[in-house]
Design an enzyme around this catalytic site. Structure first.
Site, PDB file in Angstrom:
ATOM      1  N   ARG A  90     -24.896  -2.431   9.238  1.00 57.18           N
ATOM      2  CA  ARG A  90     -24.527  -3.801   8.875  1.00 57.18           C
ATOM      3  C   ARG A  90     -24.721  -4.772  10.047  1.00 57.18           C
ATOM      4  NH1 ARG A  90     -19.133  -3.937   5.445  1.00 57.18           N
ATOM      5  NH2 ARG A  90     -20.472  -4.994   3.948  1.00 57.18           N
ATOM      6  N   GLU A 128     -18.601  -5.880  11.865  1.00 53.55           N
ATOM      7  CA  GLU A 128     -19.518  -5.115  12.698  1.00 53.55           C
ATOM      8  C   GLU A 128     -20.493  -6.005  13.464  1.00 53.55           C
ATOM      9  OE1 GLU A 128     -18.073  -2.606   9.318  1.00 53.55           O
ATOM     10  OE2 GLU A 128     -19.046  -4.562   9.437  1.00 53.55           O
ATOM     11  N   LYS A 145       0.847  -1.191   0.000  1.00 52.84           N
ATOM     12  CA  LYS A 145       0.000   0.000   0.000  1.00 52.84           C
ATOM     13  C   LYS A 145       0.885   1.244   0.000  1.00 52.84           C
ATOM     14  CE  LYS A 145      -4.025   2.021   2.333  1.00 52.84           C
ATOM     15  NZ  LYS A 145      -5.018   1.868   3.411  1.00 52.84           N
TER      16      LYS A 145
END
Length: 594
Positions: free
Chosen positions: A364, A336, A248
């Site tokens: 969610r 979540e 990244k």
């Protein structure tokens, strides 16, 4: 600007005309373009830099848009957008009426599925692959690009489990860079860390166990290897998984070295990579930092306090507690649903659990909030960061539904602090031992109070307050909307010399202060409610329900988010468009004053 190879690519068909030997130059130019664009306009940087070669290889090998590529989350899709006809308008990225920062189906035929929340790509791509089977389109390719943090999510695992028993033409590309926004966590992360470019782990391959043809790991920055392996996998039937190792922030030293900061660094110097220094002016703190620093202060006095976040320790500022009390603060990854029920389990054992989830992401875990927490009346403390309009991240990230979707659940307190001190005090109140769960919603960004660290004071549950007395019009607000209302009222007084408007911070959306509401509705003829959430089923609706129940006949005006998805733009622009800016509130009030 001097013409480059990148400027000859308007659509992927142009890319496919190039010789493979030219593609490394395209990758470098693509990175340079992204760096210069984000340096001045802000946005997500590190993720798109990390997949430059992967993006090029995908569009080079596959016949997009006929072949379908689904990007998970979409933080990494800038290069994809630039190569698919949006290079010339990329400067409008995340701006009002400009292109979205995430893939969006109505923006381009190359955006095959709208994303913004994680772990949806495999399910969506599998659905597309099944559809191709049903229509007999056996040559069409279906690709899901998902990161190592996202693939650990329950939804992604559910999709892998299903895909493994199909014979669909599905390719899952695992972009393994050991980080989402913050570093990846969990046993799967440890599993991937054993996988190097030298070979697979000694343990059984988890993907082969799920009936996927596993390939890799390969170097995600080697275009020759990427193109060769993708070309080979195109001709293999059934579900496949290509494991790609990337870095990244690749191509910008600072983004490689500080991947968390450079996920979305703000404005920076495109040549040096250095983020521009912040103003020396002392600013009010961000609401997330008020939460993060207050919970550390409380946890130092209360050893029963636990902090939980699903993959957002930096964004939620739970990082402060993770540093101070690592044994009592948990990043559970992009999970979540697990976060909520994990909190519920802890609450059964007498702990005061602060479960910090962005408002948009709590959607969610809605079943877990109802079934595992509220039904059992477990006193979990939900801290809903980024409630209301969030700005440039747009429709997928606005936290505008929480009032409406939480208000209908029994056994749940809902509170919206109007400033930093109120947030600090409700956090203090919540950990004193409530016998029911509470949701505390607060916005992205900063308040206006600099001197916010005051002695704690308990807040009486269900009690609203009068901020200003009036005679004919009453403004009822929740949360930081009180500030916009105060400014509008002050402006009206300055320009018209009228001072007949009352202002009330209701604070508790549930339970509401029925005594105060009765007094207000008896005193004022016109009632204007203001919320930074959807009007349908929201705070204003609750006021109307109260008025109907007790047969009040006042004139009501409800200000809030209309029945549509607000797009991306600055918070101020979106407040104005939805009618809850200072100026728009003033216009509404003046309508009734006249």
């Amino acid at each position: 600007m001097q013409k480059t190879l990148l400027h000859t690519i308007d659509i992927p068909a142009d890319l496919r005309k190039l010789d493979p030997s030219q593609l490394p130059q395209v990758a470098q130019e693509l990175r340079d373009f992204i760096i210069h664009a984000v340096a001045t306009k802000e946005g997500h940087l590190g993720a798109s830099l990390g997949v430059a070669e992967l993006t090029i290889a995908l569009h080079y090998v596959f016949n997009t848009p006929v072949d379908l590529v689904v990007w998970d989350v979409g933080h990494q899709a800038y290069g994809h957008k630039i190569l698919t006809g949006r290079r010339e308008v990329f400067e409008t990225n995340r701006s009002l009426n400009g292109i979205s920062g995430f893939p969006k189906m109505d923006e381009s035929e190359y955006d095959t599925f709208g994303t913004g929340h994680s772990s949806t790509s495999i399910s969506a791509a599998l659905g597309m692959a099944i559809a191709s089977q049903l229509t007999g389109d056996i040559k069409k390719q279906h690709v899901a690009v998902i990161g190592d943090a996202s693939i650990a999510s329950g939804m992604a695992m559910e999709a892998l489990n299903h895909a493994g028993i199909t014979n669909t033409n599905l390719l899952v590309i695992l972009n393994d860079n050991a980080i989402g926004i913050d570093p990846s966590v969990g046993a799967l992360k440890q599993y991937f860390s054993k996988v190097t470019l030298d070979g697979a782990p000694e343990t059984d391959n988890i993907f082969e166990a799920l009936n996927f043809e596993y390939s890799g790991p390969i170097d995600g920055h080697d275009l020759d290897v990427l193109i060769s392996e993708m070309s080979r996998l195109k001709n293999i039937k059934g579900p496949k998984l290509l494991h790609v190792i990337t870095k990244k922030g690749k191509g910008l030293r600072q983004a490689e070295e500080d991947q968390v900061k450079y996920h979305a660094p703000g404005k920076f110097d495109a040549k040096t990579g250095e983020v521009y220094p912040k103003s020396t002016e002392v600013l009010p703190p961000k609401f997330q930092d008020i939460f993060g620093k207050t919970i550390v202060e409380l946890a130092s006095q209360n050893d029963k306090i636990i902090g939980i976040t699903p993959a957002m320790p930096t964004g939620s500022s739970l990082k402060y507690m993770m540093e101070a009390f690592p044994e009592r603060a948990f990043d559970v990854g992009i999970a979540e649903q697990h976060a909520v029920t994990f909190a519920a389990g802890l609450a059964t054992q007498g702990f005061q659990v602060f479960c910090n989830i962005y408002s948009t992401f709590l959607q969610r875990a809605y079943d877990q909030v109802i079934h595992d927490v509220c039904l059992q009346k477990l006193p979990v403390i939900f801290c809903l960061d980024r409630a209301g309009i969030v700005g440039e991240d747009g429709a997928t990230h606005h936290g505008i539904f929480d009032i409406a979707y939480l208000r209908c659940i029994p056994n749940l307190i809902i509170f919206a602090p109007r400033n930093a001190i109120e947030l600090r005090n409700i956090l203090f109140t919540a950990q004193q031992g409530l016998d029911t769960p509470i949701a505390i919603r607060y916005p992205r960004g900063r308040g206006e109070i600099k001197d916010w660290i005051k002695p704690f004071k308990s807040i009486k549950i269900g009690k609203g307050i009068q901020l200003k007395s009036g005679k004919t019009i009453a403004i009822l607000t929740v949360g930081t909307m009180a500030l916009n209302a105060q400014k509008a009222i002050a402006s009206i007084k300055k320009t018209t010399n009228q001072d007949t408007i009352g202002l009330y911070d209701i604070r508790f959306i549930k339970p509401m202060d029925e005594v105060l509401l009765s007094e207000i509705l008896k005193k004022y003829q016109v009632i204007i409610t203001i919320e930074d959430g959807v009007v349908s089923g929201g705070f204003g609706s609750a006021i109307l329900e109260f008025a109907a129940k007790f047969h009040f006949k006042n004139t009501f005006e409800i200000l809030g988010i209309p029945d549509s998805f607000p797009q991306h733009g600055t918070v101020e622009e979106l407040y104005h468009l939805t009618g809850i800016s200072e100026e728009k509130i003033k216009e509404t009030i003046l309508k009734y004053l006249k």
